[in-house]
Design an enzyme around this catalytic site. Structure first.
Site, PDB file in Angstrom:
ATOM      1  N   ASP A  17      -1.909   1.038   7.777  1.00  0.00           N
ATOM      2  CA  ASP A  17      -1.067   0.904   6.316  1.00  0.00           C
ATOM      3  C   ASP A  17      -0.747  -0.270   6.172  1.00  0.00           C
ATOM      4  O   ASP A  17      -0.974  -0.829   5.078  1.00  0.00           O
ATOM      5  CB  ASP A  17       0.070   1.888   6.279  1.00  0.00           C
ATOM      6  N   ASP A  56       0.954  -1.171   0.055  1.00  0.00           N
ATOM      7  CA  ASP A  56       0.000   0.043  -0.075  1.00  0.00           C
ATOM      8  C   ASP A  56       0.828   1.346  -0.024  1.00  0.00           C
ATOM      9  O   ASP A  56       1.476   1.534   1.016  1.00  0.00           O
ATOM     10  CB  ASP A  56      -1.078   0.078   1.358  1.00  0.00           C
ATOM     11  N   GLU A  91      -1.547  -1.506  -4.503  1.00  0.00           N
ATOM     12  CA  GLU A  91      -2.794  -0.815  -4.580  1.00  0.00           C
ATOM     13  C   GLU A  91      -2.610   0.179  -5.695  1.00  0.00           C
ATOM     14  O   GLU A  91      -1.685   1.039  -5.790  1.00  0.00           O
ATOM     15  CB  GLU A  91      -3.211  -0.078  -3.396  1.00  0.00           C
TER      16      GLU A  91
END
Length: 170
Positions: free
Chosen positions: A139, A7, A67
């Site tokens: 996160d 991420d 992502e």
């Protein structure tokens, strides 16, 4: 099969490593790569790249997923996040891993079943899907969701390939 989910973020890049055996998922590790906000951008990108490379070297995943970037209202922030994504994509690619990319709504739908799920719902489902996981931060939880999404798609793709081979053999 071992997966790493990433991420990207300039301050904190989350990472999560899981294993999939059949349809069973298990947690391996998760954490965050942090860059120093006092450093110039190039130094921060290097910190993120080296941190992700260290995680890949330590846990030896067989596939990676990242992502996709959403567009912020602030174009400068969006450009910086795009640069972070570049180094985050580069690390697994240089390690010889295939890298999947998923939009945030796709990840949410894969993990929660709804494309507009709240972060709390995603983190709750990550805990359900990975029993006994101790998530090190938001996160890292998001990165674990990316890894789960990729594992689900990889399993579906393998099943589809087996079915196609079987159909061709008939």
């Amino acid at each position: 099969m071992r997966f790493i989910g990433l991420d990207p973020g300039l301050q904190r890049t989350g990472w999560g490593v899981i294993e999939a055996v059949g349809s069973r998922l298990s947690h391996v590790a998760n954490g965050t790569v942090v860059s120093d906000p006092k450093d110039e951008l190039s130094a921060r990108l290097r910190q993120i790249f080296e941190g992700v490379m260290a995680v890949i070297e330590r846990y030896r995943p067989q596939a990676a997923a990242v992502e996709e970037t959403f567009v912020n209202k602030n174009p400068v922030s969006t450009l910086k996040l795009g640069q972070v994504r570049g180094v985050v994509l580069l690390a697994p690619a240089l390690s010889g891993l295939s890298v999947g990319e998923y939009a945030p709504n796709h990840i949410k739908k894969s993990v929660v079943g709804a494309g507009h799920a709240e972060k709390a719902q995603i983190h709750h489902m990550v805990k359900i899907l990975l029993p006994a996981v101790e998530i090190t931060g938001a996160d890292a939880a998001d990165a674990l969701a990316v890894a789960i999404c990729h594992a689900h798609h990889a399993a579906s793709n393998r099943a589809y390939a087996r079915a196609a081979i079987a159909a061709g053999a008939s």
